[in-house]
Motif scaffolding. Sequence first.
Motif: not given
Length: 274
Positions: A127-132, A134-142, A144-148, A178-184
């Motif tokens: 989740l930290t890797v995602w926030d710092r 990978f998160c910016e690779t996904v557009g706003e309003g996504n 999965e991005r919101e639930v993460l 596992a669930p975080i991996w799935a949503v990412v």
Amino acid sequence: MSIVELEDEISRLKTQLASQTGPPPLPTNSPSSHALLLLSDSALPLGSFAFSSGLESHLAHHPSRSHPPIQPFLSLALQTLATTTLPYLLAAYRDPSRLQELDDTLDACILCHVTRRASTAQGRALLTVWDRAFCETVGEGNEEREVLAALSVELKKVISKPTPEVGNARTTAFGHFAPIWAVVTRAMEIPIGDSANVFLLNHAKAVLSAAVRASVIGPYQAQAVLGSGWLRREMEGLLRGNWDVEIEEAGQGVPAMDLWVGRHEMLYSRIFNS
């Protein structure tokens, strides 16, 4: 038809073929393929190298002058992951809005505290890797991005104030892997089959890496196991067998694994965290 006419016809067909063929298409790298390569990289900072998934304890409880083959233990480790955790991964991928519910349920269903600690450590790291990163690779309003982001906020509350408030319906978050991996992976447009397959493969890589550092096998033997048809068939069978399993039916398929992992902290000396 004369020979001259045949030669003219052949020349015309060659010209037509050359005009239709054109240059070969350039290779492409789709976003999902690129993301899959990133998440399958052993250099991804998840801390998986710190966990042996019970291998160290298993070896300590089976003293022998010569170490047993790694394949039987690896098979049990993958079976454990598939029967206890894979259903939560698939459920979170199919419905990302259930992320916090699945995270909470998985925490309640993991009986071994060492396994729970390993899962949350890797999940929070992802989740930290995602926030710092990978998160910016996904557009706003996504979605999965919101639930993460919502889970990340809950985890920060838990870290800053670990004691839940009385009467608050949602006061805890755990951050299981596992669930975080799935949503990412869903946010990064990786197909569900590839997501589950790489999840199992990364676990196999972590166990084999631990085996190398524990001097059970050598690095070339570890790569031979990873590239073997045996491992591919093993993973395929586990995916097929657990593809439609609901989380209510998930359970430990190898009870001895909980004993090995749980007794890890009782070892006189150890180099891994599980």
